[in-house]
Scaffold this active site. Structure first.
Site, PDB file in Angstrom:
ATOM      1  N   GLU A  99     -37.595  77.022  -3.844  1.00 30.81           N
ATOM      2  CA  GLU A  99     -36.357  77.392  -3.161  1.00 30.81           C
ATOM      3  C   GLU A  99     -35.335  76.256  -3.264  1.00 30.81           C
ATOM      4  OE1 GLU A  99     -36.765  80.083   0.342  1.00 30.81           O
ATOM      5  OE2 GLU A  99     -38.624  78.973   0.601  1.00 30.81           O
ATOM      6  N   ALA A 147     -37.109  71.604   3.401  1.00 32.33           N
ATOM      7  CA  ALA A 147     -35.786  72.194   3.171  1.00 32.33           C
ATOM      8  C   ALA A 147     -34.722  71.098   3.220  1.00 32.33           C
ATOM      9  CB  ALA A 147     -35.511  73.251   4.230  1.00 32.33           C
ATOM     10  N   GLY A 188     -34.950  53.614  -4.219  1.00 35.96           N
ATOM     11  CA  GLY A 188     -34.680  52.344  -3.537  1.00 35.96           C
ATOM     12  C   GLY A 188     -34.789  52.414  -2.028  1.00 35.96           C
ATOM     13  N   LYS A 217     -40.324  49.466  -1.023  1.00 36.13           N
ATOM     14  CA  LYS A 217     -39.377  50.413  -1.619  1.00 36.13           C
ATOM     15  C   LYS A 217     -40.137  51.680  -2.026  1.00 36.13           C
ATOM     16  CE  LYS A 217     -35.867  47.288  -3.145  1.00 36.13           C
ATOM     17  NZ  LYS A 217     -35.095  46.706  -4.213  1.00 36.13           N
ATOM     18  N   ARG A 267     -37.921  60.513   8.442  1.00 36.22           N
ATOM     19  CA  ARG A 267     -36.986  59.552   9.043  1.00 36.22           C
ATOM     20  C   ARG A 267     -37.213  59.609  10.547  1.00 36.22           C
ATOM     21  NH1 ARG A 267     -32.690  56.751   7.423  1.00 36.22           N
ATOM     22  NH2 ARG A 267     -32.460  57.972   5.504  1.00 36.22           N
TER      23      ARG A 267
END
Ligand SMILES: CC(C)(COP(=O)(O)OP(=O)(O)OC[C@H]1O[C@@H](n2cnc3c(N)ncnc32)[C@H](O)[C@@H]1OP(=O)(O)O)[C@@H](O)C(=O)NCCC(=O)NCCSC(=O)CCC(=O)O
Ligand SMILES: O=C(O)C1=N[C@H](C(=O)O)CCC1
Ligand SMILES: [Mg+2]
Length: 309
Positions: free
Chosen positions: A191, A234, A257, A269, A283
């Site tokens: 998708e 998504a 990075g 990294k 996150r």
């Protein structure tokens, strides 16, 4: 040893000899020479001839290519694209150096490929013959106008270019996109966008609007791939290779990075984690830091009803 492939192609050629496209209904690896192989497949001969309305002729040509040498011309390039979409060659397995240079830009219409130069007059002649729609102006046509692989669903034919490699069990929803020399190796839900050179392993899901970074333009240099049973959430983005059983949180764009905090508090990294299996990237919505966390067991499971194609 030379790796070769061959096929009988139906070429569309303009008056100045430019090859607009070539259709190979049954390409093959190796060299032609077996019983009956030097004759064109049934039904092709009948399609040979001039189309004065479009200003082109259709001719048959037996084409053989050296897969390790760069594409020699458009007929050669089209055979390579067919080999990928017929799943005779996986992505990244043949030389495609200079591919754009040997292909010409084409007006793809519902009455067939046309030259860009002088197209308005061509359009007028085609309109006199019947309804005509322009599908795109591009160097690559839509895959399904040349190859319809078995076991595949494609929500929007415009979103899959000739040269895409879609394994049986692949579903490409309307928001998905698959470029040439890219695609899936097993059952997958697509998708999001699979860029040139990107390969997605069996059982993986590319979520709605997700991006895999390509290397053709714009500075992305890492070769991106997705292993088995992974989920690219998504609107997420991926600029490294994922191993197996990995998840990227919805909306997280992980570039090569990006600095990633590991469970022991050290920072790496993302490119240093390239290819590793069983990781969750997210996150942290409290700290803002991108984190990699180990995941236990196997990755995601696809809904089998959506892949029994
Ligand atoms: C990142 C994950 C995988 C996390 O999910 P999980 O189920 O593993 O964990 P969870 O139970 O939600 O969360 C475990 C604990 O971590 C916390 N937690 C979760 N995400 C966090 C974050 N970003 N920052 C800080 N904490 C977080 C939770 O609150 C919970 O805390 P506590 O322990 O304190 O409770 C998910 O959020 C995600 O992004 N999934 C992707 C789904 C997706 O995109 N699928 C494709 C759909 S494609 C689609 O829908 C098409 C339609 C379209 O076009 O969009
Ligand atoms: O494969 C399908 O069809 C899918 N359908 C869902 C829908 O129609 O909303 C989305 C995921 C795949
Ligand atoms: Mg559906």
């Amino acid at each position: 040893m030379t790796r070769t492939a061959w096929g009988h192609g139906l070429l569309t050629t303009t008056e100045d000899g430019t090859v607009l496209d070539a259709w190979y209904p049954s390409p093959a690896l190796g060299e032609a020479g077996g019983a009956g192989e030097l004759e064109a497949p049934a039904g092709l001969e009948e399609l040979v001839g001039a189309d004065d309305v479009r200003g082109v002729t259709r001719e048959l040509r037996l084409v053989t290519v050296d897969l390790d040498a760069p594409p020699a011309d458009a007929a050669d390039a089209y055979l390579r694209l067919h080999l990928l979409s017929h799943r005779l060659c996986p992505p990244n397995s043949m030389n495609l150096d200079g591919l754009f240079g040997v292909l010409t830009n084409v007006v793809w219409t519902t009455q067939g490929p046309c030259r860009v130069d002088g197209f308005e007059l061509t359009r007028a002649r085609m309109r006199a013959r019947g309804p005509v729609q322009v599908l795109s102006v591009d160097k690559f046509p839509r895959m399904v106008d040349y190859v319809v692989p078995s076991g595949v669903r494609i929500g929007d034919a415009d979103r899959v270019r000739l040269g895409a490699h879609l394994a049986s069990g692949t579903t490409v929803m309307h928001e998905g996109f698959v470029n040439f020399n890219a695609g899936t190796l097993g059952s997958s839900m697509v998708e999001g966008r699979i860029s040139q050179g990107v390969v997605v392993g069996d059982g993986s899901d590319v979520g709605g609007g997700a991006s895999t970074m390509g290397t053709l333009s714009g500075g992305g240099t890492e070769r991106v791939s997705i292993g088995e049973r992974c989920l690219l959430g998504a609107e997420a983005g991926l600029g490294i290779a994922l191993g197996d059983d990995c998840v990227v949180e919805a909306g997280l764009y992980l570039t090569a990075g990006t600095k990633v905090t590991l469970p022991d508090g050290t920072v790496a990294k993302a490119r240093e984690l390239s290819g590793q299996s069983s990781l969750l990237f997210l996150r942290n919505s409290v700290t803002g830091a991108v984190e990699a966390r180990p995941r236990d067991g196997h990755g995601i499971t696809l809904n089998s009803d959506l892949h029994a194609n």
